[in-house]
Design a protein around this motif. Structure first.
Motif, PDB file in Angstrom:
ATOM      1  N   GLY A  52      -7.043  12.481  60.041  1.00 37.93           N
ATOM      2  CA  GLY A  52      -7.404  11.779  61.261  1.00 37.93           C
ATOM      3  C   GLY A  52      -7.018  12.567  62.495  1.00 37.93           C
ATOM      4  O   GLY A  52      -6.341  13.605  62.404  1.00 37.93           O
ATOM      5  N   GLN A  53      -7.462  12.093  63.653  1.00 38.13           N
ATOM      6  CA  GLN A  53      -7.058  12.695  64.913  1.00 38.13           C
ATOM      7  C   GLN A  53      -5.539  12.626  65.038  1.00 38.13           C
ATOM      8  O   GLN A  53      -4.923  11.587  64.751  1.00 38.13           O
ATOM      9  CB  GLN A  53      -7.693  11.944  66.077  1.00 38.13           C
ATOM     10  CG  GLN A  53      -9.208  11.993  66.117  1.00 38.13           C
ATOM     11  CD  GLN A  53      -9.728  13.319  66.632  1.00 38.13           C
ATOM     12  OE1 GLN A  53      -9.215  13.855  67.620  1.00 38.13           O
ATOM     13  NE2 GLN A  53     -10.734  13.869  65.969  1.00 38.13           N
ATOM     14  N   LEU A  54      -4.914  13.720  65.446  1.00 41.16           N
ATOM     15  CA  LEU A  54      -3.474  13.738  65.658  1.00 41.16           C
ATOM     16  C   LEU A  54      -3.186  13.315  67.094  1.00 41.16           C
ATOM     17  O   LEU A  54      -3.651  13.960  68.042  1.00 41.16           O
ATOM     18  CB  LEU A  54      -2.915  15.136  65.396  1.00 41.16           C
ATOM     19  CG  LEU A  54      -1.397  15.282  65.497  1.00 41.16           C
ATOM     20  CD1 LEU A  54      -0.693  14.450  64.430  1.00 41.16           C
ATOM     21  CD2 LEU A  54      -0.982  16.749  65.378  1.00 41.16           C
ATOM     22  N   MET A  55      -2.436  12.230  67.255  1.00 45.18           N
ATOM     23  CA  MET A  55      -2.156  11.689  68.585  1.00 45.18           C
ATOM     24  C   MET A  55      -0.654  11.537  68.779  1.00 45.18           C
ATOM     25  O   MET A  55       0.031  10.892  67.970  1.00 45.18           O
ATOM     26  CB  MET A  55      -2.846  10.340  68.763  1.00 45.18           C
ATOM     27  CG  MET A  55      -4.365  10.414  68.721  1.00 45.18           C
ATOM     28  SD  MET A  55      -5.081  11.370  70.099  1.00 45.18           S
ATOM     29  CE  MET A  55      -4.726  10.283  71.480  1.00 45.18           C
ATOM     30  N   PRO A  56      -0.114  12.111  69.851  1.00 49.10           N
ATOM     31  CA  PRO A  56       1.330  12.013  70.078  1.00 49.10           C
ATOM     32  C   PRO A  56       1.733  10.679  70.690  1.00 49.10           C
ATOM     33  O   PRO A  56       1.019  10.109  71.508  1.00 49.10           O
ATOM     34  CB  PRO A  56       1.600  13.160  71.058  1.00 49.10           C
ATOM     35  CG  PRO A  56       0.329  13.267  71.844  1.00 49.10           C
ATOM     36  CD  PRO A  56      -0.780  12.944  70.870  1.00 49.10           C
TER      37      PRO A  56
END
Length: 480
Positions: free
Chosen positions: A300-304
Motif C-alpha cells: 500500500g501507499q506508505l504514509m507517515p
C-alpha cells in the motif's frame, strides 16, 4: 595439559553461559547427568522461604524451591540432549544483580575452567570449556569440589520497585510466561554458553586468551573473505566483530540443519513514482505480535504519522483525524520512542492502517519489535534509522492520502532469514561492540527466533535442536 580457572572470562561473559546444579535436588538422569550445586546461603536465593503458589506445573511451595525446580527442568532438557559419561556440575545462586526500574541484568554465567592439550583433545593448543573437555577426555578434569560452569541470577528481578517492577522470572514449566521472563528459557540459553556456545578470544581486542585460540574460532568465518577467526590477526578479528552481517558459523552440523530450521527472510520493498533514490529492498526486524509476513505480500501507499513538533510520529495516542485519514487503507510509518510497539500498532490499526513500519530512533542494526497483544491483526516491521531517513526523504511530496511511495511487506524466497549467501547462519556482530553479546550469539535476524540470540524472545519454546532450533547442532560442531 593446561587448565585456566576462567573467572576473568566469566566476568566478560554476562550474556554467556549458565548451567545449574543443586545439592539435594537430584541429577538429571539421561544421556548426560547435570547436577545443580546450590551456592546460596540459608534463607537466600534457592533457599528463600517466601511462600509461593504452584504455577505452570511447578509444584514448589516456596520461591526458592520453585527456582530449583525450574533449574532442574532446564538441566533435564540438556541432559536428555547431550552425551557425556562425566557428570556436569553447575554452581548456581540467586543474588542481587544490577538493575533499574527499566532495565536489569538477568544473570551471568560461564565456564569455570578452560582446558587445552588434555588427553584425547581433538585439536592441540586449543581452549575447550571444562564440561566439554571432560567429556572428550572421558574423565573429569576438574577438582571434585569445583563446578564446570558457574552462574549467578538476579534475585531482585521484578520483586522490588527499582528492579523491573512487575516483571519477575516466570517459574512455571509450561512455557506460558504471558509477558514475564521465562526462567527455563533463560536457563537453557545460559547453560548452552557454559557448555561451549562462546569464544574465549576477546571480541573487543581480537586477542586470543594467552595466545591460544578457542575451539569456537575454527568455525567462525568472515563471510566476505572466508577466512576463519583462528587464521586472522588480532586487528582483523577486532574489525570483523563489529561488521554487521560479517561473520558466519561454518560448522557442518549447523549448516546442514539451517534449511529445515530457518524461514525465508522478511523484506520491505519500496517502489512507486515518488520513491526515487529510496527504491529497493530493505532488511527488517519482525514483530513478535500480529500476523507474520507470508508469501502473499501486504502492499500500500506508505504514509507517515506526524504528531510531534519536529515532524516525527510516535503514534502513542489515538491518531488525530488528519493522521487517521492519511494511514487508512495504507501502510503507516511511525517512529520509535516514548511508548511500546504494541501501543503504536494498536493505534494505527484502529485508524485503519493495513501494516506498520517503525523507524528506529538511534543508529544501529536491524532488530525486531517486542511485545504481545492478540488483538493486533496487522503486520509490523522495524527498519534502521539510516534506512528510515532515506525513505522519509521520498515522502516529502504527498497528498493527504497518497505519497507515490509504495511499501510492500513480504518474504524473499531466495534468502533464508539470518543467513549469508552460502546459507550459513550469521552471528551477532553489531557495529558497536556489545561486550558479553557480540560474536558469541546468533544474529537477531534469524526467523523463527533462536534460543541463542542475544536477547530472550517471547516466542521461544523449551527446545534446543532442529527442526525448531540450532543450538545443539553448534555444540555438536565443537565436539559434543
Amino acid at each position: 595439559m593446561k587448565a585456566i580457572k576462567s573467572l576473568r572470562r566469566m566476568a566478560a561473559a554476562l550474556a554467556y553461559s549458565l548451567s545449574i546444579a543443586c545439592a539435594g535436588v537430584g541429577a538429571a538422569q539421561a544421556a548426560a547427568t547435570i547436577v545443580i550445586v546450590n551456592q546460596n546461603a540459608p534463607g537466600e536465593g534457592f533457599n528463600d522461604p517466601t511462600p509461593a503458589a504452584p504455577v505452570g506445573g511447578n509444584p514448589g511451595t516456596t520461591l526458592g524451591e520453585q527456582r530449583l525446580i525450574a533449574f532442574q527442568r532446564a538441566a533435564n532438557i540438556w541432559g536428555a540432549t547431550l552425551d557425556s559419561t562425566v557428570t556436569i556440575r553447575i554452581g548456581a545462586s540467586f543474588v542481587p544483580l544490577s538493575c533499574t526500574a527499566n532495565s536489569a541484568v538477568l544473570g551471568s554465567a560461564g565456564a569455570y575452567e578452560i582446558w587445552t592439550d588434555f588427553e584425547n583433545a581433538p585439536r592441540a593448543n586449543t581452549w575447550y570449556p571444562a564440561a566439554l573437555a571432560s567429556k572428550l577426555a572421558g574423565e573429569d578434569l576438574t577438582a571434585p569440589e569445583d563446578p564446570h560452569i558457574i552462574a549467578r541470577f538476579n534475585s531482585r528481578l521484578g520483586l522490588f520497585p527499582d528492579c523491573l517492577p512487575g516483571s519477575p522470572f516466570y517459574l512455571g514449566l509450561d512455557n506460558n510466561a504471558n509477558g514475564q521472563i521465562d526462567l527455563v528459557t533463560v536457563l537453557l540459553h545460559e547453560m548452552a554458553h557454559g557448555l561451549g556456545f562462546q569464544t574465549f578470544t576477546d571480541d573487543e581486542t581480537g586477542e586470543q586468551f594467552f595466545g591460544i585460540p578457542s575451539i569456537w574460532d575454527y568455525f567462525l568465518v568472515n563471510n566476505r573473505t572466508n577466512i576463519p577467526w583462528v587464521a586472522m590477526t588480532d586487528a582483523q578479528r577486532r574489525t570483523s566483530a563489529v561488521t554487521w552481517r560479517g561473520l558466519s558459523w561454518n560448522g557442518p552440523n549447523v549448516t546442514a540443519a539451517v534449511p529445515q530450521v530457518l524461514a525465508p527472510r522478511s523484506n520491505l520493498n519500496i517502489s512507486g513514482s515518488n520513491a526515487g533514490a529510496a527504491t529497493g529492498d530493505y532488511y527488517v526486524g519482525d514483530a513478535s505480535f500480529g500476523p507474520a509476513l507470508g508469501r502473499t505480500p501486504v502492499s500500500g501507499q506508505l504514509m507517515p504519522v506526524v504528531d510531534q513538533p519536529n515532524g516525527t510520529g510516535l503514534a502513542c495516542t489515538p491518531l488525530s483525524l488528519s493522521n487517521a485519514v492519511a494511514v487508512r487503507n495504507n501502510v503507516a510509518l511511525v517512529d520509535r520512542g516514548t511508548c511500546d510497539f504494541v501501543t503504536k500498532a494498536r493505534n494505527v490499526q484502529a485508524a485503519g492502517a493495513i501494516a506498520m513500519v517503525v523507524v528506529d530512533n538511534v543508529p544501529g542494526d536491524v532488530i525486531g519489535l517486542s511485545g504481545s497483544d492478540p488483538s493486533i491483526r496487522i503486520p509490523a516491521v522495524r527498519i534502521t534509522l539510516s534506512d528510515g531517513v532515506a525513505i522519509k526523504a521520498a515522502l516529502q511530496q504527498r497528498s493527504r492520502t497518497r505519497s507515490g511511495v509504495v511499501a510492500t511487506l513480504g518474504l524473499d524466497p531466495t534468502r533464508l532469514a539470518g543467513t549469508d549467501r552460502y546459507r550459513r547462519i550469521l552471528m551477532y556482530t553489531p557495529s558497536i561492540n556489545a561486550p558479553g553479546s557480540s560474536v558469541s550469539h546468533y544474529t537477531t535476524e534469524a526467523k523463527p527466533n533462536q534460543l541463542m540470540e542475544p536477547s530472550i524472545n517471547a516466542d521461544l519454546d523449551h527446545v534446543v535442536k532442529p527442526p525448531r532450533d540450532l543450538t545443539y547442532p553448534l555444540l555438536k560442531d565443537i565436539g559434543w
